[in-house]
Structure formats: structure tokens, C-alpha cells
Design an enzyme around this catalytic site. Structure first.
Site, PDB file in Angstrom:
ATOM      1  N   SER A 119      28.658  13.134   9.108  1.00 54.89           N
ATOM      2  CA  SER A 119      28.345  12.400   7.881  1.00 54.89           C
ATOM      3  C   SER A 119      27.132  11.507   8.067  1.00 54.89           C
ATOM      4  O   SER A 119      26.454  11.164   7.111  1.00 54.89           O
ATOM      5  CB  SER A 119      29.524  11.501   7.484  1.00 54.89           C
ATOM      6  OG  SER A 119      30.670  12.263   7.303  1.00 54.89           O
ATOM      7  N   HIS A 140      26.814  19.740   5.818  1.00 57.20           N
ATOM      8  CA  HIS A 140      27.691  18.622   5.463  1.00 57.20           C
ATOM      9  C   HIS A 140      28.523  18.952   4.231  1.00 57.20           C
ATOM     10  O   HIS A 140      28.015  18.970   3.105  1.00 57.20           O
ATOM     11  CB  HIS A 140      26.835  17.364   5.230  1.00 57.20           C
ATOM     12  CG  HIS A 140      27.639  16.139   5.004  1.00 57.20           C
ATOM     13  ND1 HIS A 140      27.326  15.193   4.049  1.00 57.20           N
ATOM     14  CD2 HIS A 140      28.760  15.686   5.611  1.00 57.20           C
ATOM     15  CE1 HIS A 140      28.224  14.226   4.086  1.00 57.20           C
ATOM     16  NE2 HIS A 140      29.094  14.501   5.029  1.00 57.20           N
ATOM     17  N   GLU A 152      25.491  19.849   1.826  1.00 57.47           N
ATOM     18  CA  GLU A 152      24.127  19.458   2.154  1.00 57.47           C
ATOM     19  C   GLU A 152      23.710  20.263   3.389  1.00 57.47           C
ATOM     20  O   GLU A 152      24.396  20.214   4.416  1.00 57.47           O
ATOM     21  CB  GLU A 152      24.053  17.953   2.445  1.00 57.47           C
ATOM     22  CG  GLU A 152      24.320  17.109   1.203  1.00 57.47           C
ATOM     23  CD  GLU A 152      24.420  15.619   1.489  1.00 57.47           C
ATOM     24  OE1 GLU A 152      23.975  14.831   0.648  1.00 57.47           O
ATOM     25  OE2 GLU A 152      24.940  15.231   2.558  1.00 57.47           O
ATOM     26  N   ASN A 190      25.296  10.167   0.992  1.00 68.86           N
ATOM     27  CA  ASN A 190      25.693   8.902   1.622  1.00 68.86           C
ATOM     28  C   ASN A 190      24.570   7.872   1.625  1.00 68.86           C
ATOM     29  O   ASN A 190      24.827   6.669   1.629  1.00 68.86           O
ATOM     30  CB  ASN A 190      26.202   9.144   3.039  1.00 68.86           C
ATOM     31  CG  ASN A 190      27.627   9.681   3.022  1.00 68.86           C
ATOM     32  OD1 ASN A 190      28.362   9.481   2.062  1.00 68.86           O
ATOM     33  ND2 ASN A 190      28.025  10.386   4.059  1.00 68.86           N
TER      34      ASN A 190
HETATM   35  P1  NAD Z   1      39.702  14.493  11.716  1.00 67.49           P
HETATM   36  O1  NAD Z   1      40.007  13.376  12.637  1.00 67.49           O
HETATM   37  O2  NAD Z   1      40.633  14.788  10.587  1.00 67.49           O
HETATM   38  O3  NAD Z   1      39.558  15.852  12.558  1.00 67.49           O
HETATM   39  C1  NAD Z   1      38.855  15.946  13.756  1.00 67.49           C
HETATM   40  C2  NAD Z   1      39.566  16.982  14.615  1.00 67.49           C
HETATM   41  O4  NAD Z   1      38.717  17.368  15.664  1.00 67.49           O
HETATM   42  C3  NAD Z   1      40.858  16.455  15.255  1.00 67.49           C
HETATM   43  O5  NAD Z   1      41.922  17.304  14.869  1.00 67.49           O
HETATM   44  C4  NAD Z   1      40.575  16.530  16.756  1.00 67.49           C
HETATM   45  O6  NAD Z   1      41.715  16.927  17.505  1.00 67.49           O
HETATM   46  C5  NAD Z   1      39.512  17.613  16.800  1.00 67.49           C
HETATM   47  N1  NAD Z   1      38.653  17.576  17.977  1.00 67.49           N
HETATM   48  C6  NAD Z   1      38.079  16.520  18.574  1.00 67.49           C
HETATM   49  N2  NAD Z   1      37.311  16.938  19.620  1.00 67.49           N
HETATM   50  C7  NAD Z   1      37.400  18.302  19.658  1.00 67.49           C
HETATM   51  C8  NAD Z   1      36.853  19.309  20.473  1.00 67.49           C
HETATM   52  N3  NAD Z   1      36.026  19.012  21.470  1.00 67.49           N
HETATM   53  N4  NAD Z   1      37.185  20.593  20.218  1.00 67.49           N
HETATM   54  C9  NAD Z   1      38.012  20.896  19.204  1.00 67.49           C
HETATM   55  N5  NAD Z   1      38.569  19.981  18.390  1.00 67.49           N
HETATM   56  C10 NAD Z   1      38.262  18.698  18.614  1.00 67.49           C
HETATM   57  O7  NAD Z   1      38.228  14.213  11.184  1.00 67.49           O
HETATM   58  P2  NAD Z   1      37.524  14.780   9.862  1.00 67.49           P
HETATM   59  O8  NAD Z   1      37.721  13.806   8.754  1.00 67.49           O
HETATM   60  O9  NAD Z   1      37.901  16.217   9.689  1.00 67.49           O
HETATM   61  O10 NAD Z   1      35.978  14.643  10.269  1.00 67.49           O
HETATM   62  C11 NAD Z   1      35.361  15.564  11.132  1.00 67.49           C
HETATM   63  C12 NAD Z   1      33.868  15.468  10.982  1.00 67.49           C
HETATM   64  O11 NAD Z   1      33.508  15.699   9.613  1.00 67.49           O
HETATM   65  C13 NAD Z   1      33.273  14.105  11.345  1.00 67.49           C
HETATM   66  O12 NAD Z   1      32.020  14.301  11.925  1.00 67.49           O
HETATM   67  C14 NAD Z   1      33.140  13.425   9.978  1.00 67.49           C
HETATM   68  O13 NAD Z   1      32.131  12.431   9.964  1.00 67.49           O
HETATM   69  C15 NAD Z   1      32.745  14.607   9.122  1.00 67.49           C
HETATM   70  N6  NAD Z   1      33.032  14.456   7.694  1.00 67.49           N
HETATM   71  C16 NAD Z   1      34.192  13.887   7.267  1.00 67.49           C
HETATM   72  C17 NAD Z   1      34.431  13.775   5.898  1.00 67.49           C
HETATM   73  C18 NAD Z   1      35.726  13.157   5.383  1.00 67.49           C
HETATM   74  O14 NAD Z   1      35.788  12.858   4.186  1.00 67.49           O
HETATM   75  N7  NAD Z   1      36.741  13.003   6.215  1.00 67.49           N
HETATM   76  C19 NAD Z   1      33.510  14.287   4.972  1.00 67.49           C
HETATM   77  C20 NAD Z   1      32.339  14.906   5.445  1.00 67.49           C
HETATM   78  C21 NAD Z   1      32.109  14.972   6.812  1.00 67.49           C
END
Ligand code: NAD
Length: 292
Positions: A119, A140, A152, A190
Site C-alpha cells: 500500500s 495494488h 493500481e 492513498n
Molecule cells: P494479512 O495480515 O491479512 O495477510 C498477510 C499474510 O501473509 C498472513 O497470512 C501471513 O501469514 C502471510 N505471510 C507473511 N509472510 C509470508 C511469507 N514470507 N510467505 C507467505 N506468507 C507470508 O495482511 P493483508 O491485509 O492481506 O495485507 C497484505 C499486503 O497487502 C500488505 O502489503 C498490505 O499493505 C497490502 N494491502 C492491504 C490492504 C487492506 O485493506 N488490508 C489493501 C491493499 C493492500
């Protein structure tokens, strides 16, 4: 450039949604999580979303079974070695993302494209952790991925035109409406949204209006589906704080600086809906504004 085999790293909120939309669009998907337990949690999340799509007649039961036949899960990163495109959706930490891409760089074929769903972090830094900076992009997605139409597609100064165009077309093949953005923290959405959320908190700090009235004003005055403080509770107040710190570090402009009240709420562990309390108390049927 062929993109048929997709890898997704991380099956949390975003990774599960990305795997689901890719399999729905007929791509062959391999998902990597750290443990079997986390795979089961991610699988259940996809299952729930697909079942809901069948219940609301957006998907037939046969199509749902087809989606499952196109998704495989693994705890091994090597399961991603033959992928044309690997999309990471792991924790929002630069060190973790760089380590992942550097390991994948050694495992995957030279043609594999790497994409990050970050993000706010810099795609260029991730590209620099690999020997293939021309094949690294940002992709994104927005939450919930199966519902939100936008992606994006982010290019760095090293991304090749061919790679960018292929990933842009891939996003369209997922049924999304992509926009192109340069690698600047916050990209398009963002960059505009975060200062708005921070300004709403500043307005509250200055006593201009109450939590409820700030939200009501922006909902009724601009036709937004929810007000900025409710949105902070949905996004996660800790996440808003972390993103604003990263953006402030990038731009060194006051508009991205986290207001003291935001820091205090984070210190209290009030992260929003996910912890039951943020600007509102979410434990009952209706959110109730908390004293601040
Ligand atoms: P989340 O915590 O729900 O999920 C992350 C997952 O990644 C976890 O299940 C964790 O076990 C796993 N993980 C961590 N390291 C790992 C690895 N080396 N190999 C495999 N799995 C691994 O987080 P999320 O909300 O899904 O966010 C993930 C990414 O997406 C972040 O970079 C976040 O900034 C981005 N993002 C989030 C949103 C949102 O609204 N939550 C929106 C857009 C982008």
C-alpha cells in the site's frame, strides 16, 4: 509475454482475494503461506467468499468447483518456481518483502514477473533486491478484492514497457479497471486519501466537531458511503498510522505527519473494528463513538 500461471504469496485478507479473482478468471494459481494452519484459514476465507457468490447467484456451483480445481496451496516457496507472475501480499514490512523477492529471484525462472500489493512501500527498493529490476511492478488491489473494481499498476524507473503492458492486460483479464501510476508512496488513491483521513483526525483534535458529526457531515455532505473516522476504523488505525509514517518519511510534508491523537489511540491498542474499539466501540449492534 505469456501470463497464465500465477503465484500468490500470503493468503491473508488480500492474498486470498487475489487468488480467488485470478482462479475465477481461469488462471492457474499456486498460493504460498507459511504454515498449514494459515493455509487452512486462507482456504476457509476463499470458500466463504465463493459460497456467498453462489448463494447470491453471481457464480454457479459448477463454476465454484472449477475455481477450486485451479488453486493449489503450498508452504514451499519452490512451488512458485514455474510461475509467470508472482504477486506478494505478505506483511507491510520492507525487510520481509525484500527477503522474499531475493529468495524468489534465485528460485524462479528469469522470465517470471514479480508484483507487490504494497500500500505504501517503494517498489523500486524491492526491485533493487533482485537481479531482474525490469521485471518488478506494483499491483495494488483494494479490499475486498473480489468486489472492488480498481487495481493500481505501478511502474518504477526500471520496469520495462513490455512487463508493464503485460501486467496491465493481466489486470484487465481479471475483470478489473486498472490505472497506471508511478512508484511514489501512496500511488494515486492513498496519496489523496491518507491526508484526508489525517485532516479529519486533526479536525477532531481541534474540537471543530465530534466524531459522529465529522462522519455525518462527510457522508451526507459529499455522498460518501462512510465518514473518514469510520473509514479509519475499517482500514485499521494501526495501518493508517504506519502508512502515514511511511508517507511522511517519503515526502517530509506536514500533511502526511501522523497527528498526536492518532499515535495515542494506537498506543492504547485501539486499532478499530478488528480489535472492537477505535474511534467507535464496535461491540454492539451499532458503532458507538468513544470519548477521546
Ligand atoms: P494479512 O495480515 O491479512 O495477510 C498477510 C499474510 O501473509 C498472513 O497470512 C501471513 O501469514 C502471510 N505471510 C507473511 N509472510 C509470508 C511469507 N514470507 N510467505 C507467505 N506468507 C507470508 O495482511 P493483508 O491485509 O492481506 O495485507 C497484505 C499486503 O497487502 C500488505 O502489503 C498490505 O499493505 C497490502 N494491502 C492491504 C490492504 C487492506 O485493506 N488490508 C489493501 C491493499 C493492500
Amino acid at each position: 509475454m505469456i501470463i497464465e500461471k500465477i503465484g500468490v504469496v500470503g493468503c491473508g485478507l488480500m492474498g486470498s482475494g487475489i487468488a480467488e479473482v485470478a482462479a475465477k478468471a481461469d488462471f492457474d494459481v499456486v498460493v504460498r503461506e507459511i504454515t498449514i494452519e494459515l493455509i487452512e484459514t486462507g482456504r476457509a476465507r476463499i470458500q466463504k467468499s465463493l459460497d456467498r457468490a453462489v448463494e447470491t447467484e453471481k457464480l454457479t456451483a459448477a463454476d465454484r468447483d472449477g475455481v477450486w480445481s485451479r488453486i493449489r496451496f503450498s508452504t514451499e516457496l519452490s512451488a512458485l518456481a514455474d510461475r509467470h507472475l508472482v504477486i506478494e501480499a505478505i506483511v507491510e514490512e520492507m525487510e520481509a518483502k525484500n527477503e522474499l523477492f531475493s529468495t524468489l529471484d534465485a528460485l524462479c525462472g528469469p522470465e517470471t514477473i514479480f508484483a507487490s500489493n504494497t500500500s505504501s512501500l517503494t517498489i523500486t527498493d524491492m526491485a533493487a533486491a533482485t537481479q531482474r529490476p525490469d521485471r518488478v511492478v506494483g499491483l495494488h488491489f483494494f479490499n475486498p478484492v473480489p468486489v472492488m473494481g480498481l487495481v493500481e499498476v505501478v511502474r518504477t524507473i526500471a520496469t520495462s514497457d513490455e512487463v508493464f503492458d503485460s501486467v496491465f492486460s493481466f489486470s484487465e483479464a481479471l475483470g478489473k479497471k486498472p490505472v497506471a501510476a508511478k512508484d511514489r508512496s501512496g500511488f494515486v488513491v492513498n496519496l489523496l486519501l491518507v491526508p484526508y483521513l489525517l485532516d479529519a483526525i486533526r479536525q477532531l483534535e481541534r474540537g471543530v466537531a465530534s466524531v459522529e458529526d465529522i462522519d455525518r457531515a462527510m457522508t451526507l455532505g459529499l455522498g460518501h458511503p462512510m465518514g473518514p473516522l469510520t473509514l479509519c476504523d475499517f482500514v485499521g488505525i494501526d495501518t493508517v498510522y504506519r502508512i502515514s509514517e511511511i508517507m511522511f518519511d517519503e515526502y517530509r510534508e506536514g500533511r502526511y505527519a501522523p497527528p498526536p491523537l492518532l499515535k495515542r489511540i494506537v498506543s492504547m491498542g485501539r486499532f478499530g473494528r478488528k480489535t472492537g474499539k477505535g474511534f467507535y466501540d464496535w461491540s454492539g449492534d451499532h458503532p458507538v463513538p468513544l470519548p477521546l
